[in-house]
Design a protein around this motif. Structure first.
Motif, PDB file in Angstrom:
ATOM      1  N   THR A 429       0.903  -1.272  -0.037  1.00  0.00           N
ATOM      2  CA  THR A 429       0.113  -0.171  -0.049  1.00  0.00           C
ATOM      3  C   THR A 429       0.890   1.171   0.057  1.00  0.00           C
ATOM      4  O   THR A 429       0.448   2.419   0.123  1.00  0.00           O
ATOM      5  CB  THR A 429      -0.687  -0.003   1.264  1.00  0.00           C
ATOM      6  OG1 THR A 429      -0.251  -0.194   2.325  1.00  0.00           O
ATOM      7  CG2 THR A 429      -2.086  -1.115   1.254  1.00  0.00           C
ATOM      8  N   SER A 430       2.167   1.131   0.064  1.00  0.00           N
ATOM      9  CA  SER A 430       2.984   2.345  -0.022  1.00  0.00           C
ATOM     10  C   SER A 430       3.062   3.157  -1.329  1.00  0.00           C
ATOM     11  O   SER A 430       3.706   4.051  -1.618  1.00  0.00           O
ATOM     12  CB  SER A 430       4.488   2.020   0.498  1.00  0.00           C
ATOM     13  OG  SER A 430       4.989   1.002  -0.297  1.00  0.00           O
ATOM     14  N   PHE A 431       2.683   2.276  -2.317  1.00  0.00           N
ATOM     15  CA  PHE A 431       2.920   3.064  -3.598  1.00  0.00           C
ATOM     16  C   PHE A 431       1.321   3.736  -3.961  1.00  0.00           C
ATOM     17  O   PHE A 431       0.226   3.403  -3.585  1.00  0.00           O
ATOM     18  CB  PHE A 431       2.691   1.749  -4.912  1.00  0.00           C
ATOM     19  CG  PHE A 431       4.107   1.289  -4.462  1.00  0.00           C
ATOM     20  CD1 PHE A 431       5.196   1.660  -5.691  1.00  0.00           C
ATOM     21  CD2 PHE A 431       4.471  -0.006  -3.760  1.00  0.00           C
ATOM     22  CE1 PHE A 431       6.419   1.047  -5.301  1.00  0.00           C
ATOM     23  CE2 PHE A 431       5.600  -0.496  -3.730  1.00  0.00           C
ATOM     24  CZ  PHE A 431       6.717   0.055  -4.757  1.00  0.00           C
ATOM     25  N   ALA A 464       3.527  -3.997 -10.420  1.00  0.00           N
ATOM     26  CA  ALA A 464       3.761  -5.300  -9.894  1.00  0.00           C
ATOM     27  C   ALA A 464       5.073  -5.643  -9.753  1.00  0.00           C
ATOM     28  O   ALA A 464       5.528  -6.182  -8.726  1.00  0.00           O
ATOM     29  CB  ALA A 464       2.812  -6.663 -10.652  1.00  0.00           C
ATOM     30  N   ARG A 465       5.990  -5.166 -10.731  1.00  0.00           N
ATOM     31  CA  ARG A 465       7.502  -5.407 -10.619  1.00  0.00           C
ATOM     32  C   ARG A 465       7.999  -4.520  -9.555  1.00  0.00           C
ATOM     33  O   ARG A 465       8.945  -4.982  -9.122  1.00  0.00           O
ATOM     34  CB  ARG A 465       7.970  -5.204 -11.917  1.00  0.00           C
ATOM     35  CG  ARG A 465       9.506  -5.606 -12.182  1.00  0.00           C
ATOM     36  CD  ARG A 465      10.274  -5.156 -13.553  1.00  0.00           C
ATOM     37  NE  ARG A 465       9.282  -5.828 -14.394  1.00  0.00           N
ATOM     38  CZ  ARG A 465       8.478  -5.397 -15.449  1.00  0.00           C
ATOM     39  NH1 ARG A 465       8.281  -3.945 -15.393  1.00  0.00           N
ATOM     40  NH2 ARG A 465       7.939  -5.919 -16.205  1.00  0.00           N
ATOM     41  N   LYS A 470      10.265  -4.173  -3.995  1.00  0.00           N
ATOM     42  CA  LYS A 470      10.409  -3.428  -2.950  1.00  0.00           C
ATOM     43  C   LYS A 470      10.495  -4.559  -1.669  1.00  0.00           C
ATOM     44  O   LYS A 470      11.100  -4.407  -0.757  1.00  0.00           O
ATOM     45  CB  LYS A 470       9.510  -2.472  -2.540  1.00  0.00           C
ATOM     46  CG  LYS A 470       9.564  -1.724  -1.219  1.00  0.00           C
ATOM     47  CD  LYS A 470       8.659  -0.582  -1.257  1.00  0.00           C
ATOM     48  CE  LYS A 470       8.785   0.347  -0.145  1.00  0.00           C
ATOM     49  NZ  LYS A 470       7.869   1.229   0.126  1.00  0.00           N
ATOM     50  N   ILE A 471       9.452  -5.535  -1.976  1.00  0.00           N
ATOM     51  CA  ILE A 471       9.397  -6.712  -0.991  1.00  0.00           C
ATOM     52  C   ILE A 471      10.802  -7.457  -0.783  1.00  0.00           C
ATOM     53  O   ILE A 471      11.433  -7.540   0.164  1.00  0.00           O
ATOM     54  CB  ILE A 471       8.302  -7.728  -1.393  1.00  0.00           C
ATOM     55  CG1 ILE A 471       6.851  -7.012  -1.407  1.00  0.00           C
ATOM     56  CG2 ILE A 471       8.361  -8.973  -0.432  1.00  0.00           C
ATOM     57  CD1 ILE A 471       5.869  -7.674  -1.822  1.00  0.00           C
ATOM     58  N   GLU A 472      11.570  -7.702  -1.916  1.00  0.00           N
ATOM     59  CA  GLU A 472      12.890  -8.394  -1.847  1.00  0.00           C
ATOM     60  C   GLU A 472      13.919  -7.473  -1.304  1.00  0.00           C
ATOM     61  O   GLU A 472      14.781  -8.239  -0.500  1.00  0.00           O
ATOM     62  CB  GLU A 472      13.332  -8.536  -3.380  1.00  0.00           C
ATOM     63  CG  GLU A 472      12.479  -9.642  -4.062  1.00  0.00           C
ATOM     64  CD  GLU A 472      12.918  -9.726  -5.616  1.00  0.00           C
ATOM     65  OE1 GLU A 472      13.951  -9.028  -5.706  1.00  0.00           O
ATOM     66  OE2 GLU A 472      12.482 -10.719  -6.412  1.00  0.00           O
ATOM     67  N   LYS A 482       4.074 -14.150  -4.323  1.00  0.00           N
ATOM     68  CA  LYS A 482       3.516 -13.782  -5.634  1.00  0.00           C
ATOM     69  C   LYS A 482       2.909 -12.502  -5.362  1.00  0.00           C
ATOM     70  O   LYS A 482       1.924 -12.271  -4.316  1.00  0.00           O
ATOM     71  CB  LYS A 482       2.599 -14.846  -5.848  1.00  0.00           C
ATOM     72  CG  LYS A 482       1.766 -14.414  -7.298  1.00  0.00           C
ATOM     73  CD  LYS A 482       0.858 -15.649  -7.609  1.00  0.00           C
ATOM     74  CE  LYS A 482      -0.021 -15.348  -8.729  1.00  0.00           C
ATOM     75  NZ  LYS A 482      -1.101 -16.498  -9.126  1.00  0.00           N
ATOM     76  N   VAL A 483       2.928 -11.627  -6.269  1.00  0.00           N
ATOM     77  CA  VAL A 483       2.556 -10.181  -6.234  1.00  0.00           C
ATOM     78  C   VAL A 483       1.664 -10.207  -7.457  1.00  0.00           C
ATOM     79  O   VAL A 483       1.652 -10.343  -8.599  1.00  0.00           O
ATOM     80  CB  VAL A 483       3.402  -9.167  -6.413  1.00  0.00           C
ATOM     81  CG1 VAL A 483       2.839  -7.600  -6.603  1.00  0.00           C
ATOM     82  CG2 VAL A 483       4.368  -9.146  -5.507  1.00  0.00           C
TER      83      VAL A 483
END
Length: 496
Positions: A429-431, A464-465, A470-472, A482-483
């Motif tokens: 949700t930060s995007f 999505a990318r 950012k998660i990585e 999976k996003v």
């Protein structure tokens, strides 16, 4: 007698005189013959000389005729070349004139185009750059749908091929490697036989338990859990020494400060031997040689270290077997992959002594003890804060995730699990342009719902990318997440 002698002398003289006359006659005949032969030879020689002169004159005449012909041909060629050169000069002159005419025409065309462009800009009220931007925008709108389809197709094709190849290699390696799903935990508590033993361990005014804590450096809790002695320490080796010491004291029954120091010394020697043997056995089981003794000792200390309930030494040994199989399949250096995988968590043996992340500490230790740069890089890059630049480093990263992400390999508290789920949703949700985000499938998938008026189809792919990247870079998690970005357009109208 005298007369006979005179007659003999006269006869000899006559004979000699006759022979001389004969010789002169023969000499005269030979001389005449020779003169005749000389005259004949001179005649023949003069005939030959005359014939040779005639032949030489004939040859000379023939050569002169050939030279004449050659000179005539050269003269003809020279004339034709002169004519051709004249023609080329004329053609070059024509070409120069034509080029000048073309340049004049180009200049006229440029002037006409500039005038037309100025007129068009006045009529349209737009500059050329603005018109180009508008045209690009119109083209983008027209082909955006096709671009989205093409991007999706290329991504799906690439992912399908990569996933199929990777799945084949991983399944092939895992089916050849059989190990227990869950690993044994380190024992940190000892059951008391009776209350009398509890009192003997505590000692008069707590002397025995204080001596135990001083000698082992471990906090010993007796009254917290009924019938149990709990040992607390950040150092797993000290905790293990304390456990062995208490077991030996309880078995022997003699408990006093002097005896405690003696038993602690014995327990330390026993644990040191167990640590060295564990490191050597792990290297022997994996099938690698040449590891420094200092690194083997640190590796053996991982026998008493757990990570989320998973024994770190068993985890490293299992990973090394799988890494060797995968490295062999993809053509990487099997020895480097095995050693780096076996030692990838060696920094956890000293994290309670040295500040920093365990993979950086492990890389520094490997570098300190003279291991190769390929092994050091693979150890340091098995987490995502450093980019893996070699196939062996990527193998270590893959098998680490595969070993840690298996169901049952690790346990995690409910509080940590809930915190990781919340962190996953907060990252999504930060995007900008995101309406809601939900972490599902035990944190293995995050579904992101975007506002359709702010995010189009092409931007959703990029979003999505970006979320995955950012998660990585910000989260620590086993396995793969999976996003899934969802964009939905609804048209609502009311009939009245």
């Amino acid at each position: 007698m005298f007369e006979l002698l005179i007659a003999a002398i006269v006869g000899s003289i006559a004979s000699i005189a006759g022979k001389t006359v004969y010789d002169k006659q023969q000499h005269a005949k030979g001389k005449q013959k020779i003169e005749k032969e000389l005259a004949s030879a001179k005649t023949k020689a003069s005939d030959i000389v005359l014939k040779a002169k005639d032949e030489a004159l004939a040859i000379e005449k023939e050569r002169r005729r050939e030279w004449k012909k050659t000179e005539d041909r050269l003269a003809d060629r020279e004339v034709s070349l002169d004519k051709k050169l004249d023609e080329l000069d004329k053609r070059a002159e024509k070409l120069r004139r034509a080029e000048d005419e073309v340049e004049d025409l180009k200049s006229e065309i440029r002037e006409i185009r500039l005038k037309q462009q100025e007129k068009l800009e006045k009529i349209a009220g737009l500059k050329k750059a603005d018109a180009a931007d508008k045209l690009l925008q119109m083209t983008e709108r027209d082909i955006k749908h096709d671009l989205v389809g093409l991007v999706n197709k290329l991504q799906n094709d690439a992912m399908q091929d990569a996933e199929e190849r990777a799945a084949t290699i991983l399944v092939s390696a895992m089916e050849r490697m059989s190990s227990e799903v869950t690993a044994e935990r380190t024992v940190t508590a000892i059951k008391l036989t009776d209350d009398e033993m509890k009192g003997r361990i505590i000692g008069k005014e707590g002397r025995n338990i204080q001596a135990l804590q001083r000698a082992t450096g471990v906090d010993i809790l007796v009254d917290d859990t009924p019938g149990m002695i709990v040992m607390s320490s950040f150092d797993p080796i000290r905790r293990q020494v304390a456990r062995v010491t208490l077991e030996m004291l309880m078995k022997d029954g003699r408990i006093h400060p002097g005896r405690i120091e003696e038993v602690v010394s014995k327990a330390e020697k026993q644990i040191n031997k167990d640590v060295e043997r564990a490191g050597e056995d792990a290297a022997r089981e994996v099938g690698v040689v040449g590891i420094p003794k200092e690194m083997l000792r640190l590796l053996g200390e991982l026998k008493y270290r757990t990570s989320y309930g998973q024994n770190v030494l068993m985890h490293s040994t299992e990973m090394a077997h799988i890494a060797g199989m995968i490295a062999e399949e993809i053509g990487a250096n099997v020895r480097v992959a095995k050693i780096a995988t076996l030692l990838h968590d060696v920094g956890k043996a000293v994290t309670h002594k040295v500040e920093g992340k365990h993979h950086h500490i492990g890389a520094e230790l490997a570098r300190k003890y003279g291991m190769s740069d390929e092994i050091v890089h693979a150890i340091e890059a098995h987490h995502d804060d450093i980019e893996a630049t070699t196939p062996e480093a990527l193998v270590v990263r893959v098998v680490d995730a595969a070993s840690a992400a298996r169901p049952g390999a690790r346990n995690i508290s409910a509080e940590n699990f809930a915190e990781r789920m919340r962190e996953l949703e907060n990252v999504a949700t930060s995007f900008e342009g995101i309406d809601k985000a939900y972490a599902i499938s035990a944190g293995r998938e995050v579904r992101v719902i975007v506002r359709p008026e702010r995010v189009d189809d092409l931007s959703s792919i990029k979003l999505a990318r970006d979320i995955a990247n950012k998660i990585e870079s910000t989260m620590q998690y086993p396995g793969t997440i999976k996003v899934n970005v969802i964009r939905e357009t609804r048209a609502t109208e009311f009939a009245k």
